[in-house]
Design a protein around this motif. Structure first.
Motif, PDB file in Angstrom:
ATOM      1  N   MET A  39       4.287  16.619  -0.454  1.00 42.47           N
ATOM      2  CA  MET A  39       4.194  16.231   0.954  1.00 42.47           C
ATOM      3  C   MET A  39       5.294  16.914   1.771  1.00 42.47           C
ATOM      4  SD  MET A  39       1.635  14.075   1.339  1.00 42.47           S
ATOM      5  CE  MET A  39       1.965  13.099   2.792  1.00 42.47           C
ATOM      6  N   HIS A  97      -0.948   7.278  10.630  1.00 43.15           N
ATOM      7  CA  HIS A  97      -0.291   7.419   9.330  1.00 43.15           C
ATOM      8  C   HIS A  97      -1.284   7.898   8.273  1.00 43.15           C
ATOM      9  CE1 HIS A  97       3.498   5.862  10.621  1.00 43.15           C
ATOM     10  NE2 HIS A  97       3.063   4.639  10.854  1.00 43.15           N
ATOM     11  N   SER A  98      -2.429   7.246   8.214  1.00 48.27           N
ATOM     12  CA  SER A  98      -3.405   7.582   7.187  1.00 48.27           C
ATOM     13  C   SER A  98      -3.968   8.987   7.399  1.00 48.27           C
ATOM     14  CB  SER A  98      -4.536   6.543   7.195  1.00 48.27           C
ATOM     15  OG  SER A  98      -5.372   6.702   6.079  1.00 48.27           O
ATOM     16  N   HIS A 154      -1.240  11.539   6.611  1.00 47.31           N
ATOM     17  CA  HIS A 154      -1.027  11.628   5.166  1.00 47.31           C
ATOM     18  C   HIS A 154      -2.028  12.577   4.531  1.00 47.31           C
ATOM     19  CE1 HIS A 154      -1.526  10.331   0.916  1.00 47.31           C
ATOM     20  NE2 HIS A 154      -0.219  10.285   0.971  1.00 47.31           N
ATOM     21  N   ASN A 155      -3.271  12.542   5.001  1.00 41.15           N
ATOM     22  CA  ASN A 155      -4.296  13.427   4.457  1.00 41.15           C
ATOM     23  C   ASN A 155      -4.071  14.885   4.838  1.00 41.15           C
ATOM     24  OD1 ASN A 155      -5.510  11.235   3.269  1.00 41.15           O
ATOM     25  ND2 ASN A 155      -7.082  10.993   4.826  1.00 41.15           N
ATOM     26  N   GLN A 168       4.571  13.697   5.974  1.00 37.58           N
ATOM     27  CA  GLN A 168       5.151  12.359   5.966  1.00 37.58           C
ATOM     28  C   GLN A 168       5.250  11.792   7.384  1.00 37.58           C
ATOM     29  OE1 GLN A 168       8.898  12.515   3.875  1.00 37.58           O
ATOM     30  NE2 GLN A 168       8.004  13.506   2.080  1.00 37.58           N
ATOM     31  N   GLU A 172       3.933   8.140  -4.435  1.00 33.96           N
ATOM     32  CA  GLU A 172       4.031   8.255  -2.982  1.00 33.96           C
ATOM     33  C   GLU A 172       3.690   6.920  -2.338  1.00 33.96           C
ATOM     34  OE1 GLU A 172       1.533  11.321  -1.459  1.00 33.96           O
ATOM     35  OE2 GLU A 172       2.667  12.940  -2.391  1.00 33.96           O
ATOM     36  N   VAL A 220       2.167   4.800   0.612  1.00 29.19           N
ATOM     37  CA  VAL A 220       1.163   4.931   1.664  1.00 29.19           C
ATOM     38  C   VAL A 220       0.790   3.534   2.148  1.00 29.19           C
ATOM     39  CG1 VAL A 220       0.198   7.065   0.701  1.00 29.19           C
ATOM     40  CG2 VAL A 220      -0.771   4.862   0.018  1.00 29.19           C
ATOM     41  N   LYS A 242      -0.821   6.244  -5.970  1.00 28.88           N
ATOM     42  CA  LYS A 242       0.076   5.876  -4.880  1.00 28.88           C
ATOM     43  C   LYS A 242       0.631   4.471  -5.073  1.00 28.88           C
ATOM     44  CE  LYS A 242      -0.889   9.597  -2.367  1.00 28.88           C
ATOM     45  NZ  LYS A 242      -2.177  10.080  -2.819  1.00 28.88           N
ATOM     46  N   PHE A 267       6.215   6.942   4.831  1.00 25.26           N
ATOM     47  CA  PHE A 267       4.939   7.142   4.155  1.00 25.26           C
ATOM     48  C   PHE A 267       4.804   8.600   3.716  1.00 25.26           C
ATOM     49  CE2 PHE A 267       2.530   3.417   6.349  1.00 25.26           C
ATOM     50  CZ  PHE A 267       3.142   2.527   5.478  1.00 25.26           C
ATOM     51  N   GLY A 268       4.285   8.776   2.511  1.00 30.15           N
ATOM     52  CA  GLY A 268       4.167  10.103   1.929  1.00 30.15           C
ATOM     53  C   GLY A 268       5.367  10.498   1.092  1.00 30.15           C
TER      54      GLY A 268
END
Length: 298
Positions: free
Chosen positions: A1, A115-116, A119-120, A124, A172, A174, A196, A280-281
């Motif tokens: 990430m 965030h989601s 993340h993809n 981060q 990670e 998430v 995760k 996150f990440g």
């Protein structure tokens, strides 16, 4: 990430509204808050807009976010508040430049959409308090956000809770708001749970709906692919006239009990004053023991 560049004194943070409107004040507290860290503040064009519940039209909010995303002088984007509406703009945003020049996106609750999605993209982001939360936020919540943004060491130790499931895991981090994660399944913004550690929190939901959403995570294969779970605040939960029979934590415990992974409850994050920042990440180590829980960010 990919880790976006950490902030340094003199950097600019943009404050925008991706969801509910913010017309109550001139963000004086937020400006002072960031300026005390040596940062500059840019107030986005979505602040002060008013269209029913939302901060202007979808195009208004998307254009403001896009402008700050592409502005090379802006080093972080701080969402002013949650509510609802971020999902209405995420597909209007072009993340092409962001993938080349990433920056921190900060917020929680409805900001879980970003965030989601981010993340993809392999970048981060920071789940943490927002400008609207400043008056009630604990010193610990504020300091944790500063540490996350400036790249200082970040770790948490919380007391033992008998409902916890003991164990140690690395992966990670998430997650975010359970209702939002639930709503994103089937889209390109859907959470990737594989290997995760999943953080969950929620606000103002009926207990049977918490069960419904947890069952959705289970049936989508999310829970069986996790390495651990961190449960934050489940705030202002509601029940029906005929009780569901379990509280929110008991529901999560019941749905996850067959998985041999550590689970920690009552983590200080979510819709509470003590909303500690989470990256996150980022790879984390989660250690849940009979003497307490540690969450350490690499």
């Amino acid at each position: 990430m990919i880790t976006p560049p950490y902030l340094k004194k003199g950097d600019t943070v943009a404050i925008v509204a991706t969801a509910r409107k913010h017309i109550d004040d001139d963000l004086k507290l937020a400006k002072e808050f960031l300026e005390n860290w040596g940062l500059k503040v840019l107030v986005g064009s979505s602040i002060g807009l008013d269209q029913n519940q939302l901060a202007g039209t979808d195009e208004d909010r998307a254009n403001d976010f896009q402008q700050q995303l592409d502005n090379p002088t802006v080093k972080a984007i701080w969402c002013v508040r949650g509510g609802y509406g971020t999902v209405r703009i995420v597909d209007l945003i072009d993340f092409t430049n962001f993938k080349v020049h990433p920056k921190w996106v900060i917020g929680f609750s409805d900001v879980t959409v970003l965030h989601s999605h981010i993340h993809n993209l392999g970048i981060q982001s920071i789940h943490g308090m927002m400008p609207v939360n400043i008056p009630r936020a604990t010193p610990e919540a504020k300091e944790s956000l500063r540490k996350a943004l400036f790249g200082e060491s970040l770790s948490y130790a919380i007391p033992f809770d008998p409902i916890n499931k003991l164990g140690k895991a690395k992966g990670e981090l998430v997650g975010g708001n359970l209702s939002i994660l639930y709503s994103l399944f089937g889209s390109e913004s859907a959470i990737d749970c594989t290997d995760k550690i999943l953080f969950l929190e929620d606000l103002d939901e009926y207990l049977y709906h918490i069960d419904r959403m947890m069952m959705n995570l289970k049936r989508n294969g999310c829970l069986e692919s996790l390495k651990g779970i961190v449960v934050g605040s489940m705030t202002k939960m509601k029940d029906n006239d005929i009780p569901w029979g379990k509280d929110a934590l008991q529901i999560i415990e019941d749905v996850t009990k067959t998985y041999n992974i550590p689970v920690v409850y009552h983590f200080p994050a979510g819709h509470i004053p003590d909303n500690r920042a989470l990256i996150f990440g980022r790879q984390v180590t989660l250690e849940v023991t009979e003497t307490g829980t540690k969450l350490i960010f690499d």
